[in-house]
Design a protein around this motif. Structure first.
Motif, short mmCIF file in Angstrom:
data_model
loop_
_atom_site.label_atom_id
_atom_site.label_comp_id
_atom_site.label_asym_id
_atom_site.label_seq_id
_atom_site.Cartn_x
_atom_site.Cartn_y
_atom_site.Cartn_z
N ARG A 445 0.83 -1.21 0.00
CA ARG A 445 0.00 0.00 0.00
C ARG A 445 0.87 1.26 0.00
O ARG A 445 0.59 2.23 -0.71
CB ARG A 445 -0.94 0.02 1.21
N ALA A 446 1.93 1.25 0.79
CA ALA A 446 2.80 2.42 0.85
C ALA A 446 3.46 2.70 -0.50
O ALA A 446 3.68 3.86 -0.86
CB ALA A 446 3.87 2.22 1.92
N THR A 450 -1.83 6.01 -3.08
CA THR A 450 -1.58 7.36 -2.57
C THR A 450 -2.90 8.10 -2.45
O THR A 450 -3.96 7.61 -2.84
CB THR A 450 -0.60 8.13 -3.48
N ALA A 485 4.95 8.41 -5.15
CA ALA A 485 5.47 7.65 -4.01
C ALA A 485 6.83 7.10 -4.37
O ALA A 485 7.22 7.07 -5.52
CB ALA A 485 4.51 6.52 -3.64
N GLY A 490 9.18 0.48 1.38
CA GLY A 490 8.95 -0.54 2.39
C GLY A 490 9.28 -1.94 1.96
O GLY A 490 9.29 -2.86 2.77
N PRO A 557 9.14 4.69 4.74
CA PRO A 557 8.04 3.71 4.85
C PRO A 557 8.43 2.46 5.62
O PRO A 557 7.64 1.97 6.44
CB PRO A 557 7.71 3.39 3.39
N ILE A 561 6.38 1.60 8.95
CA ILE A 561 5.59 0.38 9.02
C ILE A 561 6.08 -0.47 10.19
O ILE A 561 5.29 -1.10 10.90
CB ILE A 561 5.64 -0.39 7.69
N PRO A 578 -0.92 3.01 5.58
CA PRO A 578 0.35 3.73 5.57
C PRO A 578 0.40 4.82 4.51
O PRO A 578 1.05 5.85 4.70
CB PRO A 578 1.38 2.63 5.31
N GLU A 579 -0.27 4.60 3.38
CA GLU A 579 -0.26 5.61 2.31
C GLU A 579 -0.92 6.90 2.76
O GLU A 579 -0.52 8.01 2.33
CB GLU A 579 -0.94 5.05 1.06
N LEU A 582 1.58 8.72 5.14
CA LEU A 582 2.65 9.31 4.33
C LEU A 582 2.16 10.56 3.60
O LEU A 582 2.86 11.58 3.53
CB LEU A 582 3.16 8.28 3.32
#
Length: 607
Positions: A445-446, A450, A485, A490, A557, A561, A578-579, A582
């Motif tokens: 996801r990270a 976004t 991103a 990550g 990231p 995480i 997480p997105e 961020l």
């Protein structure tokens, strides 16, 4: 295709009849490709673009080689079948046909066109040699070595990148010659001799049968679909390692996993050994055009070898099914939709999701059946792969691009996965499997999701005002390649945490040593792969130490995480969204305010 065979392929429970049907279909497909390439090679268009062989050494025309092959087929069919059984023949044939029929652009894996169609002479020569028939051919040779499919390669007998080698064979033996020397092939072509390197058959155990085991192809020029290759010089200890590991894996499957053994033995014909890009990056690849070949690095142990072979054999089965009955509806407009495949760091098309789910279902069943023998290691692998398959099936059930045949495969996989529900994991295997699953999802996801900048800026204003977050948080969208991103955000942490978990479960002393080296900054390859002392503490269950180390790590990231994985419910948004964290942090920075830490943002988002 019989529905019974399709159902058997879905679950890997294929019998000899299913395997024979799929192999026969692949053989027919190969013969059609060879015939089409031979026909295309004779057209004026092909002749006008082919160029010429060296003037002093004209090659045998493809039509003459085809006639030679047909003559051997009539007198000794088994000889031709053995040659066609070599998967590298298909890899060469389909690549050549695409160039001749569709003008495909030449790649590093292609011969010049003057040499492409006449390489049919290599097949004809190999078949004649096997049959003890007479032949007199002049065949293109990559760097002067004559490739004899299913048998091996000669030493260099001619000079140049692509040149011509003559081959004369009959009841009295075989001689290969060129402008710089000649080689007389030994009577027993299974043993090396001066100027002759045979394809070794490994994993035969004590049977001694020619049909037993699998070919280790480190010789054929077309064995690697990416580029033409010289023969690889593997020292005897390396060859013995492959032989021993494969033999033990086949025996492990034969005794404990008979359905998997039948599938592997009926699909995989040769292994192509390759190196790895890093210590935690084992490689295994199946090539759609080359039914039966697997490119792979040498696994660490017997069970990993078995799991890898099962994974790739399932790829072979589904590829063969797809050649008979299309699995995907063509995408007519717009870009192809991409999906989260929980075994990959990059978004995958529908094909990758289905093939991966099918392959990992076989791996999951393997580890399920190993739990009573391998304890915590097998429990972890089973729990991890079960989650991966379930996650993929959830997306596949709602996918709109699958044909009816693919829908039956998904239904079979769902039925197979349904039998895993009543098998819970406990203790450390469960903790680590959950940690790795959450880590995989969060890192993906990270990296690939976004929030629109406008929405993130609005969220930052809410935070700066001291008020609560909105009841409806901003939606996410896929990151456009190259924007929005950090690529692979990550991902390095994910890989090393999963492998550290495997090490902790299977080799605790080795884990303790690696952890000490990470703390001292002397871990070498593990540090190169991205591992940190915080990762080791997290895997070991020392969450307080892990949290402090992640807090001191460089912002990014992977570390954030890690904080989410170690920090409990208050830090959950760092794992679940997480997105969003961020994007919010980046928006606060754009506003000119002092950026808060990730835990402060996570707590606010949960408030």
């Amino acid at each position: 295709m019989p529905l019974r065979t399709l159902a058997a392929v879905a679950t890997g429970e294929v019998d000899e009849a299913d395997l024979a049907l799929l192999a026969s279909a692949q053989r027919s497909r190969l013969l059609l490709a060879l015939a089409a390439a031979q026909d295309r090679a004779g057209t004026p268009e092909a002749a006008g673009t082919a160029g010429h062989s060296p003037a002093s050494a004209p090659v045998t025309r493809p039509a003459a080689s085809w006639a030679q092959l047909a003559a051997v087929q009539r007198s000794c069919p088994a000889a031709v079948e053995a040659v066609l059984h070599d998967p590298v023949v298909a890899a060469w044939a389909f690549r050549l046909l695409r160039r001749l029929a569709h003008g495909a652009v030449a790649t590093p894996a292609d011969a010049p066109l003057w040499a492409g169609p006449p390489l049919l002479g290599s097949l004809a020569a190999a078949a004649a040699i096997r049959a003890g028939a007479r032949c007199s051919l002049r065949v293109p040779a990559y760097r002067g070595r004559l490739w004899l499919p299913s048998l091996g390669v000669t030493g260099a007998v001619a000079r140049g990148e692509w040149t011509v080698a003559g081959v004369e064979c009959g009841p009295g033996g075989t001689v290969v010659y060129g402008d710089s020397g000649s080689v007389r092939l030994p009577d027993d072509l299974s043993h090396p001799a001066e100027g002759w390197s045979p394809l070794p058959r490994i994993g035969t155990g004590t049977t001694g049968e020619e049909s037993a085991g699998i070919v280790l192809d480190h010789l054929s020029p077309y064995r690697d679909f990416r580029f033409l290759s010289d023969p690889a010089d593997h020292p005897p200890p390396v060859l013995r390692a492959w032989d021993t590991l494969l033999g033990e894996a086949l025996e492990q499957m034969r005794r404990g996993h008979p359905a998997a053994y039948r599938m592997v033995a009926g699909t995989i014909r040769s292994l192509v050994p390759v190196g790895t890009p890093g210590p935690l990056r084992p490689i295994s690849v199946s090539v759609p055009d080359a039914y039966g070949v697997v490119m792979m690095s040498l696994p660490d142990d017997v069970s990993t070898m078995s799991a890898t072979l099962i994974h790739e054999a399932r790829h072979q089965l589904l590829t063969a099914v797809g050649d008979l009955s299309p699995l995907f509806v063509p995408v007519r407009e717009g870009p192809e939709r991409l999906y989260f495949a929980p075994w990959r760091e990059d978004p995958r098309p529908l094909r990758g999701l289905l093939y991966g789910a099918h392959a990992f279902a076989g791996v999951t069943s393997f580890w399920r059946d190993r739990r009573h023998l391998e304890g915590e290691r097998a429990e972890f692998e089973f729990a991890l792969h079960r989650w991966q398959v379930r996650t993929a099936l959830a997306a596949l059930r709602n996918a709109t691009g699958l044909t009816e045949a693919a829908g039956r495969v998904v239904a079979g996989l769902a039925e197979e996965a349904g039998g895993w529900r009543a098998l819970p994991a406990y203790g450390a295997p469960r903790r680590l499997a959950e940690l790795c699953c959450n880590d995989l999802r969060a890192a993906w996801r990270a990296a690939h999701l976004t929030v629109a900048e406008r929405d993130a800026d609005g969220l930052a204003r809410c935070w700066s005002s001291g008020g609560p977050p909105p009841a409806l948080l901003p939606a996410v969208h896929a990151v456009v390649a190259g924007a929005g991103a950090v690529a692979g955000a990550g991902a390095r942490g994910v890989v090393v945490r999963t492998w550290l978990a495997r090490l902790w479960l299977g080799a605790r002393e080795d884990f303790d040593r690696v952890r000490s080296e990470l703390e001292a900054g002397t871990a070498g390859l593990w540090e190169t792969a991205g591992a940190t002392a915080a990762d080791a503490a997290l895997v070991a269950g020392d969450t307080r130490e892990a949290l402090e180390r992640f807090r001191r790590a460089a912002p990014g990231p992977a570390a954030w995480i890690g904080i989410g994985l170690a920090g409990g419910p208050q830090a959950a948004p760092l794992v679940e969204r997480p997105e969003l964290v961020l994007a919010l942090h980046a928006a606060v920075v754009r506003s000119g305010a002092k950026p808060p830490g990730p835990e402060e943002l996570a707590r606010w988002l949960r408030s």
